[in-house]
Each structure stands twice: as structure tokens, then as C-alpha cells.
Design a protein around this motif. Sequence first.
Motif, PDB file in Angstrom:
ATOM      1  N   GLU A 100       0.951  -1.087   0.124  1.00 23.47           N
ATOM      2  CA  GLU A 100      -0.210  -0.076   0.185  1.00 23.47           C
ATOM      3  C   GLU A 100       1.021   1.474   0.035  1.00 23.47           C
ATOM      4  O   GLU A 100       0.541   2.209  -0.826  1.00 23.47           O
ATOM      5  N   ALA A 101       1.836   0.928   0.460  1.00 19.98           N
ATOM      6  CA  ALA A 101       3.044   2.050   0.560  1.00 19.98           C
ATOM      7  C   ALA A 101       3.566   2.347  -0.577  1.00 19.98           C
ATOM      8  O   ALA A 101       3.144   3.887  -1.115  1.00 19.98           O
ATOM      9  N   ILE A 102       3.866   1.398  -1.315  1.00 20.38           N
ATOM     10  CA  ILE A 102       4.598   1.756  -2.468  1.00 20.38           C
ATOM     11  C   ILE A 102       3.580   2.273  -3.546  1.00 20.38           C
ATOM     12  O   ILE A 102       3.678   3.576  -4.567  1.00 20.38           O
ATOM     13  N   ARG A 103       2.144   1.653  -3.599  1.00 22.61           N
ATOM     14  CA  ARG A 103       0.912   2.190  -4.944  1.00 22.61           C
ATOM     15  C   ARG A 103       1.006   3.257  -4.576  1.00 22.61           C
ATOM     16  O   ARG A 103       0.988   3.798  -5.264  1.00 22.61           O
ATOM     17  N   ARG A 104       0.822   4.103  -3.204  1.00 18.66           N
ATOM     18  CA  ARG A 104       0.928   4.893  -2.594  1.00 18.66           C
ATOM     19  C   ARG A 104       1.886   6.362  -3.401  1.00 18.66           C
ATOM     20  O   ARG A 104       1.354   7.881  -3.814  1.00 18.66           O
ATOM     21  N   ILE A 105       3.757   6.001  -3.325  1.00 15.63           N
ATOM     22  CA  ILE A 105       4.115   6.644  -3.511  1.00 15.63           C
ATOM     23  C   ILE A 105       4.213   6.854  -5.238  1.00 15.63           C
ATOM     24  O   ILE A 105       4.611   7.766  -5.747  1.00 15.63           O
ATOM     25  N   LEU A 106       4.348   5.242  -5.477  1.00 15.50           N
ATOM     26  CA  LEU A 106       3.776   5.297  -7.404  1.00 15.50           C
ATOM     27  C   LEU A 106       2.696   6.130  -7.112  1.00 15.50           C
ATOM     28  O   LEU A 106       2.933   7.047  -8.830  1.00 15.50           O
ATOM     29  N   LYS A 107       1.229   6.373  -7.125  1.00 17.77           N
ATOM     30  CA  LYS A 107       0.568   6.878  -7.408  1.00 17.77           C
ATOM     31  C   LYS A 107       0.587   8.793  -7.295  1.00 17.77           C
ATOM     32  O   LYS A 107       0.035   9.286  -8.323  1.00 17.77           O
ATOM     33  N   SER A 108       1.549   9.259  -6.371  1.00 16.04           N
ATOM     34  CA  SER A 108       1.400  11.056  -5.613  1.00 16.04           C
ATOM     35  C   SER A 108       2.521  10.617  -7.084  1.00 16.04           C
ATOM     36  O   SER A 108       3.765  10.461  -7.269  1.00 16.04           O
ATOM     37  N   LYS A 109       2.324  12.578  -6.908  1.00 12.39           N
ATOM     38  CA  LYS A 109       2.630  13.321  -8.256  1.00 12.39           C
ATOM     39  C   LYS A 109       3.939  14.555  -6.819  1.00 12.39           C
ATOM     40  O   LYS A 109       4.086  15.081  -8.284  1.00 12.39           O
ATOM     41  N   TYR A 110       3.362  14.908  -5.981  1.00  8.16           N
ATOM     42  CA  TYR A 110       4.061  15.997  -5.004  1.00  8.16           C
ATOM     43  C   TYR A 110       5.765  15.586  -5.704  1.00  8.16           C
ATOM     44  O   TYR A 110       6.271  15.094  -5.217  1.00  8.16           O
ATOM     45  N   GLU A 111       5.870  17.372  -5.447  1.00  4.45           N
ATOM     46  CA  GLU A 111       7.544  17.420  -5.610  1.00  4.45           C
ATOM     47  C   GLU A 111       7.837  18.192  -4.977  1.00  4.45           C
ATOM     48  O   GLU A 111       7.077  19.863  -5.502  1.00  4.45           O
ATOM     49  N   PRO A 112       8.274  17.877  -3.707  1.00  5.89           N
ATOM     50  CA  PRO A 112       8.097  19.444  -3.110  1.00  5.89           C
ATOM     51  C   PRO A 112       9.723  20.809  -3.026  1.00  5.89           C
ATOM     52  O   PRO A 112      10.140  20.499  -4.779  1.00  5.89           O
ATOM     53  N   SER A 113       8.893  22.002  -3.441  1.00  8.06           N
ATOM     54  CA  SER A 113       9.820  22.983  -3.710  1.00  8.06           C
ATOM     55  C   SER A 113      11.640  22.563  -3.185  1.00  8.06           C
ATOM     56  O   SER A 113      11.310  21.690  -2.312  1.00  8.06           O
ATOM     57  N   GLU A 114      12.184  23.903  -4.282  1.00  6.00           N
ATOM     58  CA  GLU A 114      14.082  23.466  -3.598  1.00  6.00           C
ATOM     59  C   GLU A 114      13.840  23.783  -2.124  1.00  6.00           C
ATOM     60  O   GLU A 114      14.243  23.402  -1.674  1.00  6.00           O
ATOM     61  N   THR A 115      13.213  25.170  -1.679  1.00  4.57           N
ATOM     62  CA  THR A 115      12.798  24.962  -0.434  1.00  4.57           C
ATOM     63  C   THR A 115      12.765  24.158   0.832  1.00  4.57           C
ATOM     64  O   THR A 115      13.721  24.044   2.163  1.00  4.57           O
ATOM     65  N   ARG A 116      11.957  23.204   0.643  1.00  6.86           N
ATOM     66  CA  ARG A 116      10.869  22.701   1.030  1.00  6.86           C
ATOM     67  C   ARG A 116      11.684  21.031   1.522  1.00  6.86           C
ATOM     68  O   ARG A 116      11.921  20.366   2.087  1.00  6.86           O
ATOM     69  N   LYS A 117      11.801  20.887  -0.408  1.00 12.61           N
ATOM     70  CA  LYS A 117      13.420  19.889   0.253  1.00 12.61           C
ATOM     71  C   LYS A 117      14.347  20.237   0.450  1.00 12.61           C
ATOM     72  O   LYS A 117      14.954  19.603   1.455  1.00 12.61           O
ATOM     73  N   ARG A 118      14.942  21.440   0.575  1.00 10.39           N
ATOM     74  CA  ARG A 118      16.229  21.647   1.707  1.00 10.39           C
ATOM     75  C   ARG A 118      15.464  21.291   3.228  1.00 10.39           C
ATOM     76  O   ARG A 118      16.526  20.950   4.126  1.00 10.39           O
ATOM     77  N   GLU A 119      14.647  22.078   4.020  1.00 13.21           N
ATOM     78  CA  GLU A 119      13.980  21.703   5.007  1.00 13.21           C
ATOM     79  C   GLU A 119      13.684  20.425   5.616  1.00 13.21           C
ATOM     80  O   GLU A 119      13.734  20.051   6.187  1.00 13.21           O
ATOM     81  N   LEU A 120      13.234  19.579   4.478  1.00 11.27           N
ATOM     82  CA  LEU A 120      13.228  18.142   4.374  1.00 11.27           C
ATOM     83  C   LEU A 120      14.229  17.385   4.559  1.00 11.27           C
ATOM     84  O   LEU A 120      14.625  16.862   5.665  1.00 11.27           O
ATOM     85  N   TRP A 121      15.510  18.054   4.026  1.00 12.16           N
ATOM     86  CA  TRP A 121      16.814  17.015   4.087  1.00 12.16           C
ATOM     87  C   TRP A 121      17.418  17.589   6.199  1.00 12.16           C
ATOM     88  O   TRP A 121      18.300  17.098   6.344  1.00 12.16           O
ATOM     89  N   ALA A 122      17.140  18.466   5.826  1.00 11.43           N
ATOM     90  CA  ALA A 122      17.851  19.645   7.309  1.00 11.43           C
ATOM     91  C   ALA A 122      16.863  18.665   8.562  1.00 11.43           C
ATOM     92  O   ALA A 122      17.463  18.017   9.563  1.00 11.43           O
ATOM     93  N   GLU A 124      15.456  15.936   8.213  1.00 17.43           N
ATOM     94  CA  GLU A 124      16.055  14.415   8.223  1.00 17.43           C
ATOM     95  C   GLU A 124      17.297  14.156   8.398  1.00 17.43           C
ATOM     96  O   GLU A 124      17.407  12.911   9.930  1.00 17.43           O
ATOM     97  N   LYS A 125      17.785  14.518   9.022  1.00 19.41           N
ATOM     98  CA  LYS A 125      19.328  14.932   8.805  1.00 19.41           C
ATOM     99  C   LYS A 125      19.321  15.041  10.858  1.00 19.41           C
ATOM    100  O   LYS A 125      19.674  13.763  11.613  1.00 19.41           O
ATOM    101  N   THR A 126      18.392  15.457  10.787  1.00 20.45           N
ATOM    102  CA  THR A 126      18.639  16.119  12.581  1.00 20.45           C
ATOM    103  C   THR A 126      17.558  14.992  13.208  1.00 20.45           C
ATOM    104  O   THR A 126      18.402  14.348  14.433  1.00 20.45           O
ATOM    105  N   SER A 127      16.675  13.949  12.800  1.00 18.23           N
ATOM    106  CA  SER A 127      16.056  13.199  13.130  1.00 18.23           C
ATOM    107  C   SER A 127      16.845  12.294  13.581  1.00 18.23           C
ATOM    108  O   SER A 127      17.425  11.037  14.091  1.00 18.23           O
ATOM    109  N   ARG A 128      17.888  11.740  12.195  1.00 17.93           N
ATOM    110  CA  ARG A 128      19.108  10.571  12.035  1.00 17.93           C
ATOM    111  C   ARG A 128      19.827  10.870  12.805  1.00 17.93           C
ATOM    112  O   ARG A 128      19.662   9.747  13.802  1.00 17.93           O
ATOM    113  N   ALA A 129      20.826  12.194  13.647  1.00 19.08           N
ATOM    114  CA  ALA A 129      21.126  12.181  14.688  1.00 19.08           C
ATOM    115  C   ALA A 129      20.894  12.050  15.973  1.00 19.08           C
ATOM    116  O   ALA A 129      21.324  10.532  16.604  1.00 19.08           O
TER     117      ALA A 129
END
Length: 169
Positions: A100-122, A124-129
Amino acid sequence: PRHPIFDDDRPSDLSEDNELVDSFARPGTPPIHARKPPKGPLAEPIRAYKSSLKNKFPEGWNPPRKLSREAMDLVRELHRNDPETFTTPILAGRFRVSPEAIRRILKSKYEPSETRKRELWAKEKTSRALARLQKKEQEDKDFQAVSEIQDRILSELNLKRDKPIGADH
């Protein structure tokens, strides 16, 4: 020498393309997300599927294991390049998430903006640390608990060794 396409600085008139572009959508057609479910032979299976999803996920979709943005992009890319090889069940197994997760990933067309990508990356990096830090703290606690148990066992063995033979009785 300038390229022939860019031979002058006059703005280009693209109004002749409006008729072609506008002819693809009927006037007054709502966007896909605002459309009502279809009526007819396909309506019942769609309703059944949606109700089964509500039964499976009464609290809404919140998978226990989530993929990073890069992993989602990889899932889409693999499926796009070879959909016969990289089917939903195979991708689910490889990435250790539900189909179901794969189905939803393949179905979604969402692409975050560059600013949002940087926020998500930061984020994710913080949560991994933070996760690594918590794992290290837990390992330290476990090591300390094991050390205390070993010390207790050794002290009991030393006490037994120090007693004269036959002193137990």
C-alpha cells in the motif's frame, strides 16, 4: 552571432497556441481532486475499495516505516524504467514497506520546492542524528546493566570461593 531563434528582443506572440491548449479540457471541467466519483459500473468497486481502506486504516494512513524522499524517488525511477520487473510487491519487499505504501508513492506526483526539499533534508538529518544518539544511550545503558550483573555474579563467585569447604552445611 546570435542564434536564429533569439534573433531579436521582441516578445513572442503565442496567442495562436491558446486554442490548441484550451481544446484539451472541456470548459467548466473541475480539477481531478474536486471531481465526484464516477457513476455506473465502476462506481461500486471504487466504493468497495475506499471502504476497505477505511476499515484497514481507521485512524488514517500512518505507516510504521517511512521512506526518505530519495528512496521514494528511487522507487518511482525503478518502476518507471522497468514496470514488469519492479512491480509493487517486489518494490515493497526490497524497500521493506507495505505494498500500500508503494502504491501510494507511485500514485503521488508531489514534488516539493527547493526550499521545502532543504527543510525536509535538514529535518531528516536532525532526526537521524537524534536516533543515533538515542541508540547509543540505550547501548550504554544496556552495557552498564550487563556490567552490573557480571560484577554481582563475580562477587557471588568470590564469596563462595572464600568460604571453607563444607561451610554450606
